[in-house]
Scaffold this motif. Structure first.
Motif, short mmCIF file in Angstrom:
data_model
loop_
_atom_site.label_atom_id
_atom_site.label_comp_id
_atom_site.label_asym_id
_atom_site.label_seq_id
_atom_site.Cartn_x
_atom_site.Cartn_y
_atom_site.Cartn_z
N TYR A 4 0.83 -1.21 0.00
CA TYR A 4 0.00 0.00 0.00
C TYR A 4 0.86 1.25 0.00
O TYR A 4 0.55 2.24 -0.67
CB TYR A 4 -0.95 0.00 1.21
N ALA A 5 1.96 1.21 0.76
CA ALA A 5 2.88 2.36 0.82
C ALA A 5 3.50 2.62 -0.55
O ALA A 5 3.63 3.78 -0.97
CB ALA A 5 3.96 2.10 1.86
N ILE A 10 3.80 5.86 -5.62
CA ILE A 10 3.75 6.01 -7.08
C ILE A 10 2.70 7.05 -7.49
O ILE A 10 2.98 7.95 -8.30
CB ILE A 10 3.46 4.65 -7.76
N ILE A 11 1.49 6.92 -6.93
CA ILE A 11 0.41 7.84 -7.29
C ILE A 11 0.76 9.27 -6.87
O ILE A 11 0.55 10.22 -7.63
CB ILE A 11 -0.93 7.41 -6.64
N ASN A 12 1.31 9.43 -5.68
CA ASN A 12 1.63 10.77 -5.20
C ASN A 12 2.80 11.39 -5.97
O ASN A 12 2.84 12.60 -6.17
CB ASN A 12 1.93 10.75 -3.70
N PHE A 35 1.06 4.41 -16.67
CA PHE A 35 0.85 2.99 -16.98
C PHE A 35 1.42 2.08 -15.88
O PHE A 35 0.99 0.93 -15.75
CB PHE A 35 1.49 2.63 -18.33
N ILE A 36 2.39 2.59 -15.13
CA ILE A 36 3.03 1.76 -14.09
C ILE A 36 2.02 1.29 -13.04
O ILE A 36 1.90 0.09 -12.80
CB ILE A 36 4.21 2.52 -13.43
N PRO A 37 1.25 2.21 -12.38
CA PRO A 37 0.27 1.72 -11.39
C PRO A 37 -0.82 0.86 -12.01
O PRO A 37 -1.31 -0.07 -11.37
CB PRO A 37 -0.31 3.01 -10.78
N VAL A 38 -1.20 1.15 -13.26
CA VAL A 38 -2.23 0.34 -13.94
C VAL A 38 -1.74 -1.10 -14.09
O VAL A 38 -2.45 -2.06 -13.75
CB VAL A 38 -2.58 0.93 -15.33
N LEU A 39 -0.51 -1.26 -14.57
CA LEU A 39 0.05 -2.60 -14.77
C LEU A 39 0.24 -3.33 -13.45
O LEU A 39 -0.01 -4.54 -13.36
CB LEU A 39 1.38 -2.50 -15.53
N ILE A 40 0.68 -2.59 -12.42
CA ILE A 40 0.85 -3.21 -11.09
C ILE A 40 -0.49 -3.72 -10.56
O ILE A 40 -0.59 -4.85 -10.06
CB ILE A 40 1.47 -2.20 -10.10
N LEU A 41 -1.53 -2.90 -10.69
CA LEU A 41 -2.86 -3.29 -10.19
C LEU A 41 -3.41 -4.48 -10.96
O LEU A 41 -3.99 -5.40 -10.36
CB LEU A 41 -3.83 -2.10 -10.30
#
Length: 310
Positions: free
Chosen positions: A181-182, A187-189, A230-236
C-alpha cells in the motif's frame, strides 16, 4: 480559525487520519494478531502524524508566498490573513507537539530510538520547503516518500514491537501488505506532484525553480506523466490476476478494476491532451481520489478475506 484550517490543509490531514484509522480498524484489528498500542495511544500516533504534516504545510506556505501569489493568488494566506511571524510560531508549536508525542510513543513501545523517525520527517519537510523542492524531481520524490511513510509507520509502531518468534510469519505478511500500500501511495503521489508542477509552472518559472515542466517543457512533461501512469495500472492488473483472482477475492478484484484501474485509465487518456492549468488541477484531484479509493480498498480486502475468500 477558518484561515488556520486552510493554512494546514485540513482536507489533506483528514484524508491522512482516515487512512491510518482504516489501516488499523479496517484491517489490522480484524486479523487476530496482537498490536502494540492501545486505542488511545494509536490516536496519539495519528495526532503526531497530522501535527508534523500540518507543520510541513505551514513552512511550505511561508517559503512559497511569492510563487503562490502567481499560481493561486486567491488562496494566499501567509502575509495576507496570517502574518509571517504568526505562521512561524504555528509551525514551531505544531512540530514540538508532533515530535513530542512521537518521543512519548517510542518510549511506550520501548524503542526510544524510533523517536528519530519523527525528527527526521519534520527536518525533511523543512528542507523540502527551503531547498529540496527547487531540485529537479527531488522535491516530488520527497513528498511522495513522506506519504508512504505514514503507512509504514503504522506497521513500525503497531506490528513490529508485538512480533515474536511464534507469529513472525503472519506479522511479516501483514507488514508486506502495508508495504505494498505504501508503494502504491508513493507512485500515485509522485505522479501527482509532477502534475501539480504542470499546474504551477508559471509561478515556479518566476521563482527560478527547476521542475520537470520548466526543464522539458509542458508538452514533453505531459508525455512523461502519460508513460508513468501505466506503471500503477500494470501493477494493479498484476495484483488482480496474481493474488485477488487466485485467492477468490472477487469483490476486491471488482473494486480495484472499478475504483482504481478505471480512474487511472481515465487519467491516462486525459493527461495526454491536457494543456490548461484547469486541466492539470482536475487531474490532480482525480489522483487524490485514487489515493482515497486505494485507502478504502484495505477495508474491502478485510471484508473479502473474512466472508468470501476460500
Amino acid at each position: 480559525m477558518h484561515h488556520f484550517f486552510k493554512l494546514i490543509r485540513y482536507q489533506n490531514l483528514l484524508l491522512l487520519a482516515f487512512m491510518q484509522l482504516l489501516l488499523r480498524y479496517g484491517f489490522l484489528k480484524l486479523q487476530n494478531v496482537p498490536l502494540s498500542l492501545a486505542d488511545w495511544q494509536y490516536g496519539l500516533l495519528i495526532a503526531s502524524t497530522i501535527l508534523i504534516a500540518a507543520a510541513g504545510y505551514v513552512i511550505n506556505d511561508i517559503f512559497d508566498q511569492d510563487t503562490d501569489a502567481v499560481n493561486k493568488p486567491k488562496q494566499v494566506i501567509v502575509g495576507k490573513n496570517i502574518s509571517e511571524g504568526s505562521a512561524y510560531n504555528i509551525y514551531v508549536a505544531l512540530n514540538i507537539a508532533g515530535v513530542g508525542i512521537g518521543f512519548y510513543l517510542s518510549n511506550v513501545i520501548q524503542k526510544p530510538s524510533f523517536a528519530a523517525i519523527f525528527i527526521v520527517v519534520a527536518a525533511t519537510l523543512y528542507l523540502y520547503a527551503t531547498s529540496l523542492k527547487q531540485m529537479l524531481l527531488i522535491g516530488n520524490f520527497i513528498v511522495a516518500l513522506l506519504l508512504s511513510c505514514s503507512v509504514i509507520i503504522v506497521g513500525v509502531f503497531d506490528l513490529l514491537p508485538a512480533t515474536y518468534e511464534g507469529n513472525q510469519r503472519e506479522m511479516a505478511t501483514l507488514f508486506s501488505i502495508l508495504t505494498d500500500y505504501a508503494i502504491f501511495a508513493f507512485i500515485i503521489n509522485f505522479i501527482r506532484e509532477i502534475v501539480k508542477d504542470l499546474e504551477d509552472v508559471n509561478g515556479d518559472y518566476n521563482q527560478n525553480m527547476t521542475t520537470l515542466p520548466i526543464l522539458l517543457g509542458m508538452e514533453r512533461t505531459t508525455k512523461v506523466v502519460f508513460a508513468l501512469s501505466f506503471i500503477p495500472v500494470l501493477i494493479l492488473l498484476y495484483y488482480v490476476n496474481k493474488y485477488f483472482m487466485a485467492n477468490n477475492l472477487l469483490i476486491l478484484a471488482i473494486y480495484t478494476l472499478l475504483f482504481l484501474v478505471g480512474p487511472l485509465l481515465y487519467f491516462t487518456i486525459k493527461i495526454y491532451s491536457a494543456k490548461k492549468q484547469k486541466d492539470f488541477h482536475v487531474l490532480s484531484l482525480i489522483l487524490k481520489l485514487i489515493i482515497l479509493f486505494g485507502v478504502i480498498s484495505i477495508a474491502v480486502l478485510s471484508y473479502n478475506l473474512k466472508y468470501h475468500a476460500t
